[in-house]
Design a protein around this motif. Sequence first.
Motif, PDB file in Angstrom:
ATOM      1  N   ASN A   1       0.627  -1.056   0.007  1.00  0.00           N
ATOM      2  CA  ASN A   1       0.009   0.074  -0.068  1.00  0.00           C
ATOM      3  C   ASN A   1       0.776   1.237  -0.130  1.00  0.00           C
ATOM      4  OD1 ASN A   1      -2.931  -0.082  -0.397  1.00  0.00           O
ATOM      5  ND2 ASN A   1      -3.248  -0.704   1.767  1.00  0.00           N
ATOM      6  N   SER A   2       1.867   1.291   0.953  1.00  0.00           N
ATOM      7  CA  SER A   2       2.781   2.490   0.690  1.00  0.00           C
ATOM      8  C   SER A   2       3.335   2.564  -0.707  1.00  0.00           C
ATOM      9  CB  SER A   2       4.014   2.242   1.899  1.00  0.00           C
ATOM     10  OG  SER A   2       4.880   3.273   1.881  1.00  0.00           O
TER      11      SER A   2
ATOM     12  N   GLU B   1       0.931   3.948  -2.997  1.00  0.00           N
ATOM     13  CA  GLU B   1       0.410   5.429  -2.720  1.00  0.00           C
ATOM     14  C   GLU B   1       1.494   6.282  -2.959  1.00  0.00           C
ATOM     15  OE1 GLU B   1      -1.715   7.803   1.076  1.00  0.00           O
ATOM     16  OE2 GLU B   1      -0.231   5.914   1.601  1.00  0.00           O
ATOM     17  N   THR B   2       2.828   5.993  -2.667  1.00  0.00           N
ATOM     18  CA  THR B   2       3.549   6.973  -3.370  1.00  0.00           C
ATOM     19  C   THR B   2       4.093   7.139  -4.781  1.00  0.00           C
ATOM     20  OG1 THR B   2       5.452   5.111  -2.704  1.00  0.00           O
ATOM     21  CG2 THR B   2       4.885   6.896  -1.178  1.00  0.00           C
TER      22      THR B   2
ATOM     23  N   ILE C   1       1.690   5.828  -7.490  1.00  0.00           N
ATOM     24  CA  ILE C   1       0.909   6.075  -8.524  1.00  0.00           C
ATOM     25  C   ILE C   1      -0.537   6.824  -7.499  1.00  0.00           C
ATOM     26  CG2 ILE C   1       1.315   4.215 -10.046  1.00  0.00           C
ATOM     27  CD1 ILE C   1      -0.680   2.649  -9.097  1.00  0.00           C
ATOM     28  N   GLY C   2      -0.306   6.843  -6.327  1.00  0.00           N
ATOM     29  CA  GLY C   2      -1.219   7.768  -5.587  1.00  0.00           C
ATOM     30  C   GLY C   2      -2.721   6.795  -5.433  1.00  0.00           C
ATOM     31  N   VAL C   3      -2.572   5.739  -5.283  1.00  0.00           N
ATOM     32  CA  VAL C   3      -3.797   4.872  -4.972  1.00  0.00           C
ATOM     33  C   VAL C   3      -3.391   3.845  -3.872  1.00  0.00           C
ATOM     34  CG1 VAL C   3      -4.715   5.153  -7.277  1.00  0.00           C
ATOM     35  CG2 VAL C   3      -3.082   3.293  -6.550  1.00  0.00           C
ATOM     36  N   ARG C   4      -4.477   3.679  -3.121  1.00  0.00           N
ATOM     37  CA  ARG C   4      -4.355   2.518  -2.130  1.00  0.00           C
ATOM     38  C   ARG C   4      -5.361   1.402  -2.026  1.00  0.00           C
ATOM     39  NH1 ARG C   4      -1.631   3.751   2.681  1.00  0.00           N
ATOM     40  NH2 ARG C   4      -3.264   2.256   3.948  1.00  0.00           N
TER      41      ARG C   4
ATOM     42  N   LYS D   1      10.281   9.531   4.260  1.00  0.00           N
ATOM     43  CA  LYS D   1       9.700  10.406   3.771  1.00  0.00           C
ATOM     44  C   LYS D   1       9.996  11.607   4.736  1.00  0.00           C
ATOM     45  CE  LYS D   1       5.005  11.366   1.818  1.00  0.00           C
ATOM     46  NZ  LYS D   1       3.843  10.639   1.658  1.00  0.00           N
TER      47      LYS D   1
ATOM     48  N   GLY E   1       9.556  11.998  -1.960  1.00  0.00           N
ATOM     49  CA  GLY E   1       8.590  10.698  -1.916  1.00  0.00           C
ATOM     50  C   GLY E   1       9.368   9.586  -2.665  1.00  0.00           C
TER      51      GLY E   1
ATOM     52  N   THR F   1       9.698   5.416  -1.744  1.00  0.00           N
ATOM     53  CA  THR F   1       9.257   4.662  -2.726  1.00  0.00           C
ATOM     54  C   THR F   1      10.236   3.560  -3.026  1.00  0.00           C
ATOM     55  OG1 THR F   1       8.069   6.459  -3.783  1.00  0.00           O
ATOM     56  CG2 THR F   1       8.416   4.359  -5.148  1.00  0.00           C
TER      57      THR F   1
END
Length: 502
Positions: free
Chosen positions: A171-172, A175-176, A178-181, A334, A340, A344
């Motif tokens: 999930n991390s 999120e970093t 492509i901006g989704v979870r 971070k 970011g 990542t």
Amino acid sequence: MGGEAAHIVDLAPSDHKTHRVTVPSPVMSVTSGPKFDPASRSSALLRRKPVSTMAAEVEHSSLRRSMGLLPLITLSVGATLGTGIFVVLGEAAPKAGPAVIVSFVLAALAALFSALSYAELAGAVPVSGSAYSYTYATLGELVGWVCGWCLLLEYGVSIAAVAVGWGGYLNSFLETAIGVRIPEALSAPPGDGGVVNLPAAVVVLLAMVVLLGGIRESAAITVITTLFKIAVLVFFVVVAVFAFNSKNLTPFAPMGVAGIATGASSVFFSFVGFDAASTAGEEARNPQRDLPRAIMISLGVVTLAYVLVALTAIGAAGVDTLSGSEASLATVLKLVTGAGWPSTVLAVGAVVAIASVVLTVLYGQTRILVSMSRDGLVPGVFSRVTARRRVPAANTIIIGCVVAVLAALVPLGQLAEATSIGTLVAFGLVNVGVLVLRRTQPELPRGFRTPLMPVTPLIGLALCVLLVFGLAPQTWLAFGAWTLVGLIVYFGYGMRRSRLNG
């Protein structure tokens, strides 16, 4: 065969045809049926499987000997270096404060003294059953069964715990990058606010598929992923050390010695897996020489990595930042860089690293079950090896599916502590076992000898006892229930069907 007992083994040579060969067993008599005399119940609990019999079985094992020293080291490091540092650091930091660094050292000492005992037994009894086989040969069938049952808890639950941690870093990364979870309902178990931890189940099933491909392929993947995750942790230390602030280490031990001991009990989970090399006893090319070396080298590498990462992480961000984070190291990067991409990179490394732990620990559990099944204590399906790939396919599929369900439904904290108690009991029995074998079979060839006997194993045993009493009461209750189930299985099935029941 001249009055000697015989047993049947499957050999799978390169032409992929399965041959059945009758081999004389020089020590024990093996029967094909589950005959059992109730009057012999007490003696059955103490009967031991001779080391010479284990050696005869290994000589004709259908598993492929293809692993040298480097694959064994990476197997052990790969099974250890994962969720313990990527996730459990955040779980243990609130219990000990900055002194969690000392907790790692204390846990490492407990692991070290046990590792010295492991190394001697791995060189003397180079079979795939790890501590289960060692205690069976030294302390008797009942203790061997209890140890094997603890190992099933250690390995199976640790796979699930590692898989849960993998979902957090996935999930991390998403999120970093492509901006989704992944929605919480599909990425967390019921106890943590979700419905099912789908990523955790998926990574276990992927590891199962890789293992079904064969030991050579699995070992090659393990070497690559282990070297990669070591590189990622070095990257973390280099970045975090530039943000190091000694003020983040004060107060150093807010909960005192009790907090350090509690923290050590929690982070001991981080050392689960260094014994994975001992489960490869029948697939190592030179087990007497390479197994002890692999165990000791891997423990040294892992301990150094843990201490450096814990020190730089707390020094850079403080305990409060680490506490409760599902991807604690990525959070630190971070925070200290303000960018970011470092987090990542760390998240990618963690995803690969933790997946490799799932792979190697799942491998270890299947090999322990191979030994238990071959001894008749669990059903024969767990020791059936395919002729072409030379892997216990049914065993791997059954365990993979069970662990996937466990990973999908149980929270990380509960899994980690349940793993620790199973490991500590098994390690304690290994320390006792090396003392017994030294006394009963001093002439047995050993590729490694535990130094400072009997002091070293006694210290290892004492440290295991110290850490096991630092675990939570609910963990003890869960362990008691697990042990009770194990005893029911043994007295209802294993005792009667044991191959020593002649």
